[in-house]
Design a protein around this motif. Structure first.
Motif: not given
Length: 355
Positions: A310-311, A33-37, A56-61, A50-51
């Motif tokens: 973690a996120m 999931v982190a890698a996909s974020a 970090l937010v994308l990992a949570i979502l 631009f991001a």
């Protein structure tokens, strides 16, 4: 439905302890999931330069979206919990090496007092809002402390002190998890609308966001200065957990005496998170110049990777059913308390001239 048995050391071919083997599937899932974020952030950079939404937010979502469609079973949950809790705590602890004591001192005594005032007023105000909505004493305190200090960690620490029921704890944590994501997404938007620079956004994130890794996500769009400021401001909020639990413990002891209840409560030092102690220790070593410069870059990369995982774990642990069961009143109290803290933070930033 077939059930895949847990892997054993013999199957893996390694001599890892069984406890470590059990967490590997969930950790791998969080890593994916982190890698996909990270991939989604790279796609943003490629398409628009631009991001707009940080990794970090994308990992949570992404984790929360997966959780809505699929409930991870026991085979996965050990590693998800490990990522969401242990990796998060390790990342926070190591973050101390990236923050100099000079940054803490640069906040100044007035900002320090402002942070403590916001936390104290937020607890009192959140509790009063909860009681006004008819929440029980314990539930109102859990929501108030969760919003004011550090979300789930504060709820978990305060619950045994005030002898909260399991249902109250589950509901408070459920809403904190969902509301925490909303706050992370709103902080950069509100900061931009108010014209805040990096310091102002960092202070806003540090005063309002629940967890330290989430502070990084909220402050990241404003740059490294905002991240460092937000982390230090958040650290001061987290350190308020000790005094707050001590005061609540004394108040609960009085309530117990009045009711003739003499059940024991956890000691004060049991409520001091280990990662805060390590954070402060590493911060001290960094301030004394005892951490070699070449170590800082790979350490920063490690912190980022663990924080992303973690996120992802936190997102995968969002429980829609628990949120739905908690009811409209708890949701309203949590949202109003968060809004109140946001207003307090903006007032404090304005008074202190840190916009």
């Amino acid at each position: 439905m077939s059930h895949t048995p847990p892997l054993s050391p013999a199957v893996t071919g390694f001599s890892l302890p069984l406890g470590w083997v059990r967490v590997l599937p969930g950790v791998a899932l969080c890593g994916a999931v982190a890698a996909s974020a990270m991939g989604l952030q790279w796609l943003e950079l490629s398409l628009v330069g631009f991001a707009w939404v940080e990794a970090l937010v994308l990992a949570i979502l992404t984790g929360a979206a997966i959780r809505l469609l699929w409930r991870p079973g026991p085979y996965w949950m050990a590693g998800i919990r490990f990522s969401a809790k242990t990796l998060l705590e390790i990342a926070i602890a190591l973050l101390g090496a990236t923050v100099s004591g000079a940054a803490v001192m640069a906040l100044g005594p007035w900002l320090l007092l402002g942070i403590m005032a916001v936390v104290a007023l937020a607890i009192v105000g959140g509790y009063l809002i909860g009681r006004a909505f008819g929440l029980p004493h314990a539930m109102a305190l859990l929501v108030a402390c969760g919003n004011a200090i550090c979300g789930n960690s504060a709820i978990a620490a305060v619950a045994p002190v005030i002898k909260a029921e399991g249902e109250d704890v589950a509901a408070a944590i459920g809403f904190t998890a969902v509301l925490g994501i909303a706050v992370v997404l709103l902080v950069p938007v509100v900061g931009a609308m108010l014209g805040y620079q990096a310091t102002g956004i960092g202070v806003l994130a540090g005063m309002t966001v629940y967890a330290v890794p989430q502070v990084l996500a909220a402050a990241a769009p404003a740059g490294s200065a905002a991240i460092q400021t937000g982390a230090v401001v958040k650290l001061v909020r987290v350190l308020m957990l000790g005094p707050v639990t001590l005061v609540l413990g004394l108040m609960q002891a009085k309530r117990d005496r009045e009711k003739g209840d003499t059940r024991t409560r956890p000691g004060f030092w049991q409520l001091v998170p280990w990662f805060i102690i390590v954070f402060l220790g590493l911060l001290g070593l960094r301030s004394l110049g005892m951490i070699p410069g070449p170590v800082l870059v790979p350490l920063d990369h490690a912190v980022t990777a663990m924080t992303l995982m973690a996120m992802a774990g936190l997102g995968l642990m969002v429980d829609p059913a628990a949120v739905a069961k908690a009811g409209v009143r708890v949701a309203s109290v949590a949202a109003l308390s968060a809004l109140m803290i946001g207003v307090m933070a903006v007032v404090a930033i304005t008074i202190l001239g840190m916009a």
